[in-house]
Design a protein around this motif. Structure first.
Motif, mmCIF file in Angstrom:
data_model
loop_
_atom_site.group_PDB
_atom_site.id
_atom_site.type_symbol
_atom_site.label_atom_id
_atom_site.label_comp_id
_atom_site.label_asym_id
_atom_site.label_seq_id
_atom_site.Cartn_x
_atom_site.Cartn_y
_atom_site.Cartn_z
ATOM 1 N N ASP A 101 2.319 3.403 2.922
ATOM 2 C CA ASP A 101 1.360 4.454 2.539
ATOM 3 C C ASP A 101 2.039 5.633 1.840
ATOM 4 O OD1 ASP A 101 -1.251 5.194 2.216
ATOM 5 O OD2 ASP A 101 -1.601 5.829 4.281
ATOM 6 N N HIS A 119 -6.440 0.219 5.764
ATOM 7 C CA HIS A 119 -6.535 1.143 6.909
ATOM 8 C C HIS A 119 -7.512 0.655 7.985
ATOM 9 C CE1 HIS A 119 -3.877 3.829 4.866
ATOM 10 N NE2 HIS A 119 -4.707 4.004 3.861
ATOM 11 N N HIS A 142 -9.798 1.875 0.440
ATOM 12 C CA HIS A 142 -9.507 2.676 1.629
ATOM 13 C C HIS A 142 -10.806 2.676 2.430
ATOM 14 C CE1 HIS A 142 -5.947 4.104 -0.441
ATOM 15 N NE2 HIS A 142 -5.619 4.865 0.570
ATOM 16 N N HIS A 146 0.847 -1.212 0.000
ATOM 17 C CA HIS A 146 0.000 0.000 0.000
ATOM 18 C C HIS A 146 0.870 1.246 0.000
ATOM 19 C CE1 HIS A 146 -3.944 1.991 1.174
ATOM 20 N NE2 HIS A 146 -3.064 2.986 1.133
ATOM 21 N N HIS A 173 1.302 5.312 -2.244
ATOM 22 C CA HIS A 173 0.735 6.254 -3.229
ATOM 23 C C HIS A 173 1.899 6.854 -4.005
ATOM 24 C CE1 HIS A 173 -3.429 6.433 -1.464
ATOM 25 N NE2 HIS A 173 -2.756 5.878 -0.469
HETATM 26 FE FE FE2 Z 1 -3.558 5.106 1.444
#
Ligand code: FE2
Length: 411
Positions: free
Chosen positions: A308, A241, A209, A56, A58
Motif C-alpha cells: 500500500d 482492502h 478500493h 497494491h 500508491h
Molecule cells: Fe490503497
C-alpha cells in the motif's frame, strides 16, 4: 544462462533451469549436486521462485512522510490533511523521482511486477502523466500496471466520470474505484456500475478500493461481486482492502462468501497499513481492521498481500520488502499453522500474479519469461521465519541484481 543446484517450491531435490532468448527453455531434475561450468549461476541449494509481486501500492505518494509535517495521530484523516498540504508542492519531476526511488527498493527485494494506484481526481491528471513516463523508463526493472484511482470519488467528485475516461484514454491499464467514500450509498453503487461498464467497454482490468473502513454497514463488495458475476469478469476484477469484512457478522459473511465464490474475483489485503489505520474509532476491545484473509483463502478465493505505502502521510514505515508484509499478514490473519507456513509464499507470488492477470507471463515453466528470483532460503517456511532477502534477481534471462550475504562475526 543456466541456473544449477536450485530448489523449486514443493519439489524434492535440486534442479537445473536453462534460459534462452529471454525465456525459460527447460527445467531438469538433477540426480546429484552439479559442478558449475563457466556462465552458470550456482544457486547453492537456494529456493528459485518467480519474481515477488507488489499488487497494491500508491507510487504517486511514496517518500512524502513528514513533508511538510508528520502525521502525529497516525489516522487516515490527519494523513489526508498532510497529503493536501504536500500536494500543493508536487511537480512532475518530484513525482517521477520519488516513484523511481521506490521502484528501486521494490526491485532490490526481488519484486518485478507492480500494480500502482494513481490519484486521478485532479483535473490536470499530472500524477498519471508522470507515472506513465515512469512505466516506460522503469521497464528494465519492473512491469508496471497503472490503476486510475479516483481518490475523492467518481460520482461525488466534479467531472469524476470524465476524468476516469480520460485516464484510460491516456493509457491507465486498470479501472479503480472507492465506493465507500462516495457521499451516498446510491453514488457508491452507481460508481461501481460506471467503472465496470468502463472496464468492460475498454477491455481493462478492475481494482477497486472496496469497503476500506471498519463500518460493518459498508457493503459495496456484494455490489462489485454481483456485477463481476453477471458480466463473467471474475478473472479481471480485484477487490482491495475490504477491511469492513473484518467487522461483518458471520451470518452475513456466509451469504456473501457464496456470491464471492460465484463471482471468482481476487482480493488484496494490505495488513500493515490496515492494522495501522483501522480500529481507530474503537477503544477496547479493539478490532484488527483487516479483511478475512484466511477465510477467503480457505473458501478457495484468490487472496494476496500488498504494501500500500512506503513512507507516505498514511504510513511512515515501509522499505519495499514484501516479505515483511507477509510476516505481518500471517500474524494478523491467524495464518501460522504448519500448512499455511509451508505455502505462505503463494500470498506474495502466484496469488498476486493471478490478481494482476499475468497468465502465461509469469511462473516457472518452459516458454514463460525468464524472470526469476533466488531467495536465501530452502523453502517458504524458512524464507518468512528468517526474513531472508533476494540473493539474485534475473530478468529476461539476464542477471539484474545480486546481493552479498550478510556476515556476522562474534569477537
Ligand atoms: Fe490503497
Amino acid at each position: 544462462m543456466k541456473i544449477i543446484n536450485a530448489r523449486l517450491r514443493h519439489l524434492p531435490g535440486l534442479h537445473t533451469v536453462a534460459c534462452a532468448a529471454e525465456r525459460i527453455h527447460s527445467i531438469t531434475a538433477q540426480a546429484a549436486q552439479a559442478l558449475a561450468q563457466p556462465g552458470d549461476l550456482d544457486a547453492q541449494g537456494l529456493l528459485l521462485i518467480p519474481p515477488l509481486v507488489e499488487p497494491h501500492i500508491h507510487l504517486d505518494a511514496v517518500h512524502t512522510a513528514g513533508q511538510p509535517r508528520w502525521n502525529q495521530s497516525g489516522t487516515l484523516f490527519e494523513g489526508i490533511e498532510c497529503w493536501s498540504e504536500r500536494k500543493a508542492t508536487i511537480t512532475h519531476e518530484d513525482t517521477k523521482a520519488r516513484a523511481h526511488r521506490a521502484i528501486r527498493l521494490l526491485a532490490e527485494h526481488g519484486i518485478q511486477h507492480v500494480r500502482t494506484h494513481v490519484d486521478v481526481t485532479d483535473p490536470s491528471l499530472a500524477a498519471l502523466g508522470a507515472l506513465l513516463e515512469v512505466q516506460d523508463e522503469a521497464r528494465e526493472l519492473i512491469d508496471l500496471q497503472i490503476v486510475a484511482f479516483p481518490q475523492e470519488g467518481i460520482d461525488s467528485f466534479t467531472n469524476g466520470r470524465a476524468l476516469m475516461e480520460r485516464a484510460i484514454d491516456m493509457g491507465a491499464n486498470v479501472v479503480g474505484g472507492i465506493p465507500h467514500y462516495e457521499h451516498t450509498r446510491e453514488q457508491g453503487v452507481s460508481s461501481i456500475r460506471f467503472l465496470m461498464d468502463l472496464a468492460e467497454r475498454r477491455g481493462c482490468l478492475v481494482d477497486v478500493h472496496c469497503d476500506e473502513t471498519d463500518d460493518p454497514h459498508s457493503r459495496f463488495l456484494e455490489v462489485l461481486a454481483e456485477e463481476t458475476r453477471a458480466r463473467g469478469m471474475g478473472a479481471r476484477v480485484t477487490a482491495s482492502h475490504t477491511t469492513a469484512m473484518g467487522s461483518y457478522d458471520n451470518a452475513y459473511c456466509s451469504k456473501l462468501f457464496r456470491l464471492l465464490r460465484l463471482a471468482g474475483l481476487s482480493f488484496v489485503s494490505c495488513p500493515t497499513e490496515s492494522i495501522h489505520l483501522q480500529g481507530r474509532f474503537d477503544t477496547f476491545p479493539k478490532r484488527r481492521g483487516i479483511t478475512r484473509i484466511a477465510e477467503l483463502d480457505r473458501a478457495g478465493l484468490n487472496v494476496c498481500l500488498g504494501q500500500d505505502s512506503i513512507q507516505d502521510p498514511w504510513y511512515p514505515l515501509g522499505n519495499g520488502n514484501i516479505l515483511r508484509v507477509l510476516d505481518a499478514g500471517l500474524h494478523i490473519g491467524h495464518m501460522m499453522g504448519y500448512e499455511d507456513l509451508q505455502r505462505c509464499l503463494d500470498l506474495v507470488t502466484d496469488n498476486s500474479a493471478r490478481a494482476l492477470a499475468l497468465g502465461e507471463g509469469y511462473g516457472i515453466a518452459p516458454g514463460r519469461p525468464a524472470n526469476l528470483v533466488l531467495l536465501d532460503a530452502e523453502n517458504d517456511y524458512e524464507a518468512v521465519r528468517r526474513q531472508v532477502k533476494a540473493r539474485w534477481s534475473i530478468r529476461q534471462g539476464r542477471l539484474l541484481m545480486q546481493r552479498e550475504p550478510e556476515r556476522v562475526t562474534f569477537m
